[in-house]
Design an enzyme around this catalytic site. Structure first.
Site, PDB file in Angstrom:
ATOM      1  N   ASN A  41      34.482  39.297  47.664  1.00 41.52           N
ATOM      2  CA  ASN A  41      35.327  39.378  46.156  1.00 41.52           C
ATOM      3  C   ASN A  41      34.793  40.684  45.936  1.00 41.52           C
ATOM      4  O   ASN A  41      34.391  41.014  45.107  1.00 41.52           O
ATOM      5  CB  ASN A  41      35.163  38.641  45.484  1.00 41.52           C
ATOM      6  CG  ASN A  41      36.225  38.676  44.125  1.00 41.52           C
ATOM      7  OD1 ASN A  41      36.584  40.160  43.964  1.00 41.52           O
ATOM      8  ND2 ASN A  41      36.271  37.638  43.541  1.00 41.52           N
TER       9      ASN A  41
ATOM     10  N   ARG B 111      39.432  38.322  48.540  1.00 40.45           N
ATOM     11  CA  ARG B 111      40.081  38.265  47.383  1.00 40.45           C
ATOM     12  C   ARG B 111      40.685  39.338  47.727  1.00 40.45           C
ATOM     13  O   ARG B 111      40.260  40.312  46.891  1.00 40.45           O
ATOM     14  CB  ARG B 111      39.247  37.569  47.185  1.00 40.45           C
ATOM     15  CG  ARG B 111      40.423  37.405  45.249  1.00 40.45           C
ATOM     16  CD  ARG B 111      39.866  37.218  44.586  1.00 40.45           C
ATOM     17  NE  ARG B 111      39.892  36.574  42.997  1.00 40.45           N
ATOM     18  CZ  ARG B 111      40.330  37.254  42.021  1.00 40.45           C
ATOM     19  NH1 ARG B 111      39.327  37.958  41.801  1.00 40.45           N
ATOM     20  NH2 ARG B 111      40.790  36.949  41.185  1.00 40.45           N
TER      21      ARG B 111
ATOM     22  N   HIS C  44      45.212  33.005  39.990  1.00 41.19           N
ATOM     23  CA  HIS C  44      44.567  32.207  40.388  1.00 41.19           C
ATOM     24  C   HIS C  44      44.931  31.206  40.935  1.00 41.19           C
ATOM     25  O   HIS C  44      44.741  29.721  41.186  1.00 41.19           O
ATOM     26  CB  HIS C  44      44.019  31.318  38.709  1.00 41.19           C
ATOM     27  CG  HIS C  44      43.667  31.663  37.488  1.00 41.19           C
ATOM     28  ND1 HIS C  44      43.826  31.697  36.475  1.00 41.19           N
ATOM     29  CD2 HIS C  44      42.351  32.638  37.955  1.00 41.19           C
ATOM     30  CE1 HIS C  44      42.718  32.383  35.974  1.00 41.19           C
ATOM     31  NE2 HIS C  44      42.090  33.064  36.124  1.00 41.19           N
TER      32      HIS C  44
ATOM     33  N   ARG D 263      42.057  37.388  25.722  1.00 42.91           N
ATOM     34  CA  ARG D 263      43.685  37.699  26.081  1.00 42.91           C
ATOM     35  C   ARG D 263      44.491  36.738  25.101  1.00 42.91           C
ATOM     36  O   ARG D 263      44.083  35.365  25.145  1.00 42.91           O
ATOM     37  CB  ARG D 263      43.764  37.829  27.543  1.00 42.91           C
ATOM     38  CG  ARG D 263      43.248  38.591  27.901  1.00 42.91           C
ATOM     39  CD  ARG D 263      44.031  38.639  30.056  1.00 42.91           C
ATOM     40  NE  ARG D 263      42.831  38.919  30.782  1.00 42.91           N
ATOM     41  CZ  ARG D 263      42.982  38.469  32.038  1.00 42.91           C
ATOM     42  NH1 ARG D 263      43.431  36.907  31.781  1.00 42.91           N
ATOM     43  NH2 ARG D 263      41.730  38.368  32.399  1.00 42.91           N
TER      44      ARG D 263
ATOM     45  N   GLU E 245      36.837  28.898  44.689  1.00 45.98           N
ATOM     46  CA  GLU E 245      37.918  29.675  45.333  1.00 45.98           C
ATOM     47  C   GLU E 245      36.943  30.684  47.056  1.00 45.98           C
ATOM     48  O   GLU E 245      38.374  30.467  47.298  1.00 45.98           O
ATOM     49  CB  GLU E 245      38.196  31.070  44.640  1.00 45.98           C
ATOM     50  CG  GLU E 245      38.897  30.063  43.433  1.00 45.98           C
ATOM     51  CD  GLU E 245      39.351  31.236  42.257  1.00 45.98           C
ATOM     52  OE1 GLU E 245      39.834  31.843  41.622  1.00 45.98           O
ATOM     53  OE2 GLU E 245      38.050  31.495  40.937  1.00 45.98           O
TER      54      GLU E 245
END
Ligand code: ADP
Length: 399
Positions: A7, A91, A180, A241, A384
């Protein structure tokens, strides 16, 4: 088969080496400060002690080289030599409309990912650099790309088209993509397995509540809607956010505060969310503590946060004409019993009821709904990296 999962960020690179015979994590770690003075690698073999290795990593190529060296080191390594790495799973954040599943990486795939840079200017370039670096250091080792957007490519058009002039979609591909996806896919599959029911018969609302956060409606194994959109800014309130807001606020604030487009982008992505409301922190542990001590803004941040998640769950139950399961995952979803309880409070009219005792659980797969709750509520730790390794194995075994 041993799969190296990568990743790759702009100045960091996370990795895991997974033995796919038994899905055991042989080693994991992170390279930090790539391209910056003082770069180092933190490496952890299996359950063993972490080691920190300081070495210059001017580019991602040296970072990959350092990962291979750490994995094959005579003291803290876990394999004898590089040839034991059978495949690499990468990823990748954005695949636009190009890929609806993971794919084996070849020149055409790389070209397609380069075309998606415009959609994810911060994330795709380091992902592609990671792929290039692996090609250099491990030539001939097959690689697979696993995309955050892919799982949501099953969304129907009414869920992904914005009510903007249609040309904005035709010209610039402005539409909702969702992110996601690897996590939403992993936890929905794990939930079905836990309940002993076929995924193809379940309606699941998956809530990935981490630093970034999103909810997805997974109907019969397919994502039919999700809260993040064109970028990861839409939807839930997050650490920093804003999530959903009236788009007119953007130009209003630009005028009032004399902000450039970059300035307003920064305000919405980095200074908003629970950090913005609480004026304290983006970390829910700090906010929960402050709220317990009576800090009003911290409590307000939690209330706004949970209210937004609740509304999304309700709307996705409407979109799917019901739900069998609600899944909580990621940092906050797996660890914060009070957040899960607050979100599910007063939803008994929909058949959702949490058991406070069962809900007193952290970071493990468990049912937290009350006996007789029509909708099952589960905590499912996401993974993940394992999902990436599984996709890599499946694609390469089927080649
Ligand atoms: P990322 O999106 O960076 O992968 P994670 O899924 O690791 O994020 O989630 C990180 C967030 O989870 C932290 O910001 C923190 O707010 C929250 N978190 C982690 N542990 C707890 C806990 N025990 N209680 C409350 N919040 C937690």
């Amino acid at each position: 088969m041993k799969v190296l999962v990568i990743n790759c960020g702009s100045s960091s690179l996370k990795y895991q080496l997974i033995n796919m015979e038994n899905e055991e994590v042989l080693a994991k770690g992170i390279c930090e400060r790539i391209g910056i003075e003082g770069s180092f690698l933190k490496h952890q073999p299996g359950e063993g002690d972490k080691v920190t290795i300081e070495k210059p990593m001017p580019t991602h190529t040296e970072a990959i080289q350092s990962v291979v060296e750490a994995l094959t080191d005579s003291n803290h390594g876990v394999i004898k030599n590089m040839s034991e790495i059978n495949a690499v799973g990468h990823r990748v954040v954005h695949a636009g409309e190009k890929f609806a599943t993971s794919v084996v990486i070849n020149d055409a795939v790389e070209a397609a990912l380069n075309e998606c840079i415009e959609l994810a200017p911060l994330h795709n370039p380091p992902n592609i650099i990671g792929i290039e670096a692996c090609k250099k250091i491990m030539p001939g080792v097959p690689m697979v790309g696993v995309f955050d957007t892919a799982f949501h490519q099953t969304m129907p058009k009414e869920a992904y088209i914005y009510a903007l002039p249609y040309e904005t979609y035709e010209k610039y591909k402005v539409r909702r993509y969702g992110f996601h996806g690897t996590s939403h896919k992993f936890v929905s599959e794990a939930a079905a397995e836990f309940l002993g029911k076929p995924l193809s018969e379940l309606k699941i609302v998956t809530c990935h509540l981490g630093n970034g956060a999103s909810v997805a409606a997974v109907k019969n194994g397919k994502s039919i809607d999700t809260s993040m959109g064109f970028t990861p800014l839409e939807g839930l309130v997050m650490g920093t956010r804003s999530g959903d807001l009236d788009p007119a606020i953007v130009t209003f604030l630009q005028d009032k505060e004399n902000l450039t487009s970059e300035g307003v982008n920064n305000l919405l992505n980095k200074k908003s969310g629970v950090l913005g409301i609480s004026k304290l922190s983006s970390d829910f542990r700090d906010i929960e503590q402050a709220a317990e001590k009576g800090d009003k803004n911290a409590q307000l941040a939690l209330d706004v946060y949970t209210y937004r998640v609740k509304k999304y769950i309700g709307s996705y139950i409407a979109a799917m004409n019901g739900a069998d399961v609600i899944v909580f995952t990621a940092g906050l979803g797996e660890n914060s019993a009070s957040t899960r309880e607050a979100i599910c409070k007063d939803m008994d009219f929909l058949g959702i009821k949490i058991d406070p005792e069962r809900n007193n659980v952290r970071g493990k797969l468990a049912e937290v709904s009350a006996e007789g709750s029509k909708v099952k509520v589960l905590v499912v730790p996401t993974n993940e990296e394992l999902m990436i390794a599984r996709d890599t194995k499946t694609l390469l075994n089927n080649k």
